[in-house]
Design a protein around this motif. Structure first.
Motif, PDB file in Angstrom:
ATOM      1  N   ARG A   1      36.401 -22.042 -10.346  1.00  9.25           N
ATOM      2  CA  ARG A   1      35.795 -22.162 -11.903  1.00  9.25           C
ATOM      3  C   ARG A   1      37.201 -21.174 -12.346  1.00  9.25           C
ATOM      4  O   ARG A   1      36.729 -20.214 -13.523  1.00  9.25           O
ATOM      5  N   LYS A   2      37.886 -20.451 -11.667  1.00  7.38           N
ATOM      6  CA  LYS A   2      39.112 -19.291 -12.171  1.00  7.38           C
ATOM      7  C   LYS A   2      40.009 -20.177 -13.185  1.00  7.38           C
ATOM      8  O   LYS A   2      39.668 -21.613 -13.975  1.00  7.38           O
ATOM      9  N   ARG A   3      40.590 -19.913 -13.850  1.00  4.15           N
ATOM     10  CA  ARG A   3      41.810 -19.677 -15.582  1.00  4.15           C
ATOM     11  C   ARG A   3      42.230 -20.216 -15.848  1.00  4.15           C
ATOM     12  O   ARG A   3      42.032 -21.419 -16.114  1.00  4.15           O
TER      13      ARG A   3
ATOM     14  N   GLU B   1      31.588  -5.983  -6.234  1.00  6.27           N
ATOM     15  CA  GLU B   1      32.890  -5.140  -6.468  1.00  6.27           C
ATOM     16  C   GLU B   1      33.829  -6.378  -7.129  1.00  6.27           C
ATOM     17  O   GLU B   1      33.961  -7.498  -6.162  1.00  6.27           O
ATOM     18  N   SER B   2      33.629  -6.383  -8.555  1.00  5.42           N
ATOM     19  CA  SER B   2      34.024  -7.847  -9.416  1.00  5.42           C
ATOM     20  C   SER B   2      36.165  -7.315  -9.268  1.00  5.42           C
ATOM     21  O   SER B   2      36.410  -6.041  -8.861  1.00  5.42           O
ATOM     22  N   THR B   3      36.578  -8.386  -8.451  1.00  9.54           N
ATOM     23  CA  THR B   3      38.175  -8.535  -8.255  1.00  9.54           C
ATOM     24  C   THR B   3      38.595  -9.488  -9.286  1.00  9.54           C
ATOM     25  O   THR B   3      40.335  -9.505  -9.586  1.00  9.54           O
ATOM     26  N   ARG B   4      37.710  -9.566 -10.789  1.00  4.26           N
ATOM     27  CA  ARG B   4      38.955  -9.609 -11.555  1.00  4.26           C
ATOM     28  C   ARG B   4      39.924  -9.473 -12.223  1.00  4.26           C
ATOM     29  O   ARG B   4      39.730  -7.874 -12.640  1.00  4.26           O
TER      30      ARG B   4
ATOM     31  N   LEU C   1      36.242 -23.400   1.440  1.00  6.86           N
ATOM     32  CA  LEU C   1      35.381 -23.561   0.217  1.00  6.86           C
ATOM     33  C   LEU C   1      34.640 -22.280  -0.394  1.00  6.86           C
ATOM     34  O   LEU C   1      33.439 -22.934  -0.176  1.00  6.86           O
ATOM     35  N   ARG C   2      35.178 -21.701  -0.854  1.00  8.01           N
ATOM     36  CA  ARG C   2      34.764 -20.399  -1.797  1.00  8.01           C
ATOM     37  C   ARG C   2      34.425 -20.605  -3.350  1.00  8.01           C
ATOM     38  O   ARG C   2      35.142 -21.078  -3.851  1.00  8.01           O
ATOM     39  N   VAL C   3      32.836 -21.097  -3.448  1.00  6.36           N
ATOM     40  CA  VAL C   3      32.821 -21.455  -4.431  1.00  6.36           C
ATOM     41  C   VAL C   3      31.702 -20.780  -5.303  1.00  6.36           C
ATOM     42  O   VAL C   3      30.516 -21.090  -4.585  1.00  6.36           O
ATOM     43  N   HIS C   4      31.247 -20.871  -6.920  1.00  3.37           N
ATOM     44  CA  HIS C   4      29.706 -21.282  -7.197  1.00  3.37           C
ATOM     45  C   HIS C   4      29.179 -22.236  -7.501  1.00  3.37           C
ATOM     46  O   HIS C   4      27.305 -21.978  -7.004  1.00  3.37           O
ATOM     47  N   ASP C   5      29.614 -23.430  -7.046  1.00  4.09           N
ATOM     48  CA  ASP C   5      28.122 -24.378  -8.032  1.00  4.09           C
ATOM     49  C   ASP C   5      28.650 -24.869  -6.255  1.00  4.09           C
ATOM     50  O   ASP C   5      29.357 -25.867  -5.759  1.00  4.09           O
TER      51      ASP C   5
ATOM     52  N   ILE D   1      34.526  -9.993   7.594  1.00  3.13           N
ATOM     53  CA  ILE D   1      34.521  -9.714   6.316  1.00  3.13           C
ATOM     54  C   ILE D   1      36.054 -10.247   5.685  1.00  3.13           C
ATOM     55  O   ILE D   1      36.540 -10.965   5.708  1.00  3.13           O
ATOM     56  N   ASN D   2      35.937 -10.006   4.242  1.00  6.00           N
ATOM     57  CA  ASN D   2      37.018 -10.779   3.277  1.00  6.00           C
ATOM     58  C   ASN D   2      37.226  -9.706   2.248  1.00  6.00           C
ATOM     59  O   ASN D   2      36.677  -9.582   1.823  1.00  6.00           O
ATOM     60  N   ASP D   3      38.338  -9.373   2.882  1.00  5.17           N
ATOM     61  CA  ASP D   3      39.493  -8.520   2.091  1.00  5.17           C
ATOM     62  C   ASP D   3      40.813  -9.258   1.512  1.00  5.17           C
ATOM     63  O   ASP D   3      41.187  -9.726   1.770  1.00  5.17           O
TER      64      ASP D   3
ATOM     65  N   THR E   1      43.046 -16.533   6.965  1.00  7.62           N
ATOM     66  CA  THR E   1      44.007 -16.650   5.889  1.00  7.62           C
ATOM     67  C   THR E   1      43.811 -17.442   4.132  1.00  7.62           C
ATOM     68  O   THR E   1      42.912 -18.409   4.274  1.00  7.62           O
ATOM     69  N   ASP E   2      44.531 -16.782   3.034  1.00 10.76           N
ATOM     70  CA  ASP E   2      43.799 -16.993   1.799  1.00 10.76           C
ATOM     71  C   ASP E   2      45.079 -16.747   1.335  1.00 10.76           C
ATOM     72  O   ASP E   2      45.281 -15.928   1.086  1.00 10.76           O
ATOM     73  N   PRO E   3      45.736 -17.623   0.735  1.00 10.85           N
ATOM     74  CA  PRO E   3      46.853 -18.055  -0.969  1.00 10.85           C
ATOM     75  C   PRO E   3      46.517 -16.982  -1.643  1.00 10.85           C
ATOM     76  O   PRO E   3      47.177 -16.697  -3.100  1.00 10.85           O
TER      77      PRO E   3
ATOM     78  N   ILE F   1      31.011 -10.369   4.162  1.00 10.87           N
ATOM     79  CA  ILE F   1      31.127  -9.721   2.940  1.00 10.87           C
ATOM     80  C   ILE F   1      32.594  -9.480   2.195  1.00 10.87           C
ATOM     81  O   ILE F   1      33.762  -9.092   2.701  1.00 10.87           O
ATOM     82  N   ASP F   2      32.279  -9.306   0.657  1.00 12.35           N
ATOM     83  CA  ASP F   2      33.705  -9.389  -0.016  1.00 12.35           C
ATOM     84  C   ASP F   2      34.011  -7.825  -0.234  1.00 12.35           C
ATOM     85  O   ASP F   2      33.519  -7.458  -1.647  1.00 12.35           O
ATOM     86  N   THR F   3      34.438  -7.020   0.854  1.00 12.28           N
ATOM     87  CA  THR F   3      35.175  -6.087  -0.406  1.00 12.28           C
ATOM     88  C   THR F   3      36.042  -5.875   0.779  1.00 12.28           C
ATOM     89  O   THR F   3      37.213  -6.398   1.398  1.00 12.28           O
TER      90      THR F   3
ATOM     91  N   ASP G   1      29.818  -7.986 -13.776  1.00 12.28           N
ATOM     92  CA  ASP G   1      31.151  -7.801 -14.902  1.00 12.28           C
ATOM     93  C   ASP G   1      32.126  -8.970 -13.888  1.00 12.28           C
ATOM     94  O   ASP G   1      33.436  -9.188 -14.732  1.00 12.28           O
ATOM     95  N   SER G   2      31.280  -9.249 -13.543  1.00 10.20           N
ATOM     96  CA  SER G   2      32.869 -10.736 -12.572  1.00 10.20           C
ATOM     97  C   SER G   2      32.680 -11.762 -13.322  1.00 10.20           C
ATOM     98  O   SER G   2      32.353 -12.444 -14.274  1.00 10.20           O
ATOM     99  N   PHE G   3      33.869 -12.833 -13.100  1.00  8.71           N
ATOM    100  CA  PHE G   3      34.528 -12.937 -14.283  1.00  8.71           C
ATOM    101  C   PHE G   3      33.451 -14.260 -14.725  1.00  8.71           C
ATOM    102  O   PHE G   3      33.724 -15.114 -16.105  1.00  8.71           O
ATOM    103  N   SER G   4      33.097 -14.964 -13.870  1.00  8.24           N
ATOM    104  CA  SER G   4      32.383 -16.265 -13.840  1.00  8.24           C
ATOM    105  C   SER G   4      31.185 -16.415 -14.272  1.00  8.24           C
ATOM    106  O   SER G   4      29.958 -16.419 -14.550  1.00  8.24           O
TER     107      SER G   4
HETATM  108  N1  HH2 Z   1      38.511 -14.180  -5.518  1.00  5.81           N
HETATM  109  C1  HH2 Z   1      37.261 -13.516  -6.083  1.00  5.81           C
HETATM  110  C2  HH2 Z   1      36.862 -13.060  -5.023  1.00  5.81           C
HETATM  111  N2  HH2 Z   1      36.405 -12.723  -3.523  1.00  5.81           N
HETATM  112  N3  HH2 Z   1      38.343 -13.934  -2.052  1.00  5.81           N
HETATM  113  C3  HH2 Z   1      39.080 -14.629  -1.492  1.00  5.81           C
HETATM  114  N4  HH2 Z   1      38.587 -14.718  -0.061  1.00  5.81           N
HETATM  115  N5  HH2 Z   1      39.328 -15.620  -1.893  1.00  5.81           N
HETATM  116  C4  HH2 Z   1      39.089 -15.788  -3.741  1.00  5.81           C
HETATM  117  O1  HH2 Z   1      40.018 -16.986  -3.568  1.00  5.81           O
HETATM  118  C5  HH2 Z   1      38.904 -14.493  -3.602  1.00  5.81           C
HETATM  119  C6  HH2 Z   1      37.778 -13.654  -3.648  1.00  5.81           C
HETATM  120  C7  HH2 Z   1      37.115 -14.239  -7.144  1.00  5.81           C
HETATM  121  O2  HH2 Z   1      36.496 -14.790  -7.896  1.00  5.81           O
HETATM  122  P1  HH2 Z   1      34.967 -14.265  -7.948  1.00  5.81           P
HETATM  123  O3  HH2 Z   1      34.134 -13.549  -6.409  1.00  5.81           O
HETATM  124  O4  HH2 Z   1      34.043 -15.156  -8.812  1.00  5.81           O
HETATM  125  O5  HH2 Z   1      34.916 -12.941  -9.311  1.00  5.81           O
HETATM  126  P2  HH2 Z   1      34.681 -11.513  -9.158  1.00  5.81           P
HETATM  127  O6  HH2 Z   1      36.076 -11.145  -8.671  1.00  5.81           O
HETATM  128  O7  HH2 Z   1      34.662 -11.689 -10.855  1.00  5.81           O
HETATM  129  O8  HH2 Z   1      33.973 -11.370  -8.680  1.00  5.81           O
END
Ligand code: HH2
Length: 333
Positions: free
Chosen positions: A273-275, A111-114, A308-312, A166-168, A237-239, A147-149, A77-80
């Protein structure tokens, strides 16, 4: 509170007083704007050597150019890209393709955080991410994995399977045990700003001054992490683009991004790809927002963002190769 804002430049040739911004080979500054309330003072770059100091990011990765972090969302269910890498095979293939395209880091999330997303139970998040990390390592890929958690147990399992960072997105605000995992493992941890939670964050985000409020928040979270035993040199850090922000908030943060260098940590930016990219360019389908995302990535590179965190990945790597050739000391020779 006084804010110091190194004014980033990439034009050549550099004047003799130019200093590398946070160790960048491409972005320099010769002036620091000091802002105290309504008072603005310009200082010479040499007065603030901490702003020129290179930041530690990850072992064996360069820290003088922007690194590309490829997103592998093992989610339905991630947004893009939700559902496109939800099986082990698809996620592994996505990771391999990103590495072949030049990704410096892989960010694996379960886990989607959309906006509006629901929490995923720990066992499910582990079941989604850990086999992917193990498969990536089993395939011989040594690219650092993030790990994005928001959850300690997920981070612990991912690190055990071969993750390196870790990416929190909750900046230690979701799980009180996550800091201890960072302390014990000594891996880098990204602390991101968000206003509200994924369930509530886009309902009506408000700030008096988004740039300084996000800055103050990140400074407090770094202090909190350090008070819990995290080494300041571990922190990234990340805004938090799109996390409790309107289009204007996002644009203001992007325009002022280089101010975050005075926090002393590497800057990670996730705008891909954000809104707001779709809103500004009139592209509703998030999977078609690559060109706008690359434009934002180049803007962030020009402000010295380190990750730079990117899909492409392939497109961003290509754009950055040109950006690097056109900027930086090597570009004059
Ligand atoms: N954005 C998303 C998820 N994790 N982590 C950091 N550090 N910075 C971000 O801007 C960031 C993040 C949301 O994007 P995405 O992973 O593509 O979508 P979803 O959360 O729907 O899986």
């Amino acid at each position: 509170m006084t804010y110091r804002h190194a004014r980033p430049r990439t034009d050549l040739p550099r004047p003799p007083q130019a200093q590398a911004l946070a160790g960048s080979a491409h972005v320099w500054f010769d002036t620091v704007e000091r802002v105290d309330g309504t008072q603005r003072t310009l200082d010479a770059a040499a007065s603030w050597p901490d702003l020129a100091r290179p930041r530690a990011i990850l072992p064996n990765l360069p820290n003088d150019r922007p690194l590309v972090m490829g997103i592998v969302n093992v989610t339905p269910d991630s947004f893009s890209d939700g559902g496109t890498a939800f099986t082990l095979e698809a996620a592994l293939a996505r990771a391999c393709a990103m590495v072949a395209a030049g990704a410096d880091i892989l960010d694996i999330g379960g886990e989607s955080t959309r906006p509006g997303a629901q929490d995923v139970p720990v066992v499910d998040e582990i079941a989604r991410t850990v086999p992917v990390i193990m498969a990536i390592r089993a395939s011989g890929i040594t690219t650092p994995i993030s790990i994005d958690t928001r959850k300690a147990r997920v981070a612990e399992a991912a690190l055990g399977a071969g993750a390196d960072m870790i990416n929190d997105v909750s900046a230690l605000g979701y799980d009180p045990d996550l800091a201890a995992v960072a302390v014990a493992s000594r891996v880098p941890i990204c602390l991101m700003h968000a206003q509200g939670t994924p369930q509530t964050m886009q309902s009506d985000p408000r700030y008096d001054d988004v740039l300084t409020e996000v800055y103050d928040y990140l400074a407090q979270r770094i202090d909190l992490a350090v008070s819990l035993g995290v080494d300041a040199a571990q922190v990234i850090t990340d805004p938090g683009i799109g996390f409790g922000k309107t289009k204007l908030h996002n644009l203001t943060l992007l325009r002022g991004l280089s101010m975050f260098h005075s926090l002393g940590a590497p800057i990670l930016l996730g705008a891909s790809r954000k809104r707001f990219i779709g809103t500004i360019s009139g592209v509703e389908d998030a999977s078609l927002r690559m060109p706008g995302s690359v434009a934002v990535a180049l803007m962030a590179a020009g402000q010295g963002a380190q990750i730079l965190r990117v899909h492409d990945v392939a497109e961003t790597v290509q754009a950055l190769a040109l950006w690097r050739a056109l900027t930086g000391e090597g570009a004059t020779t």
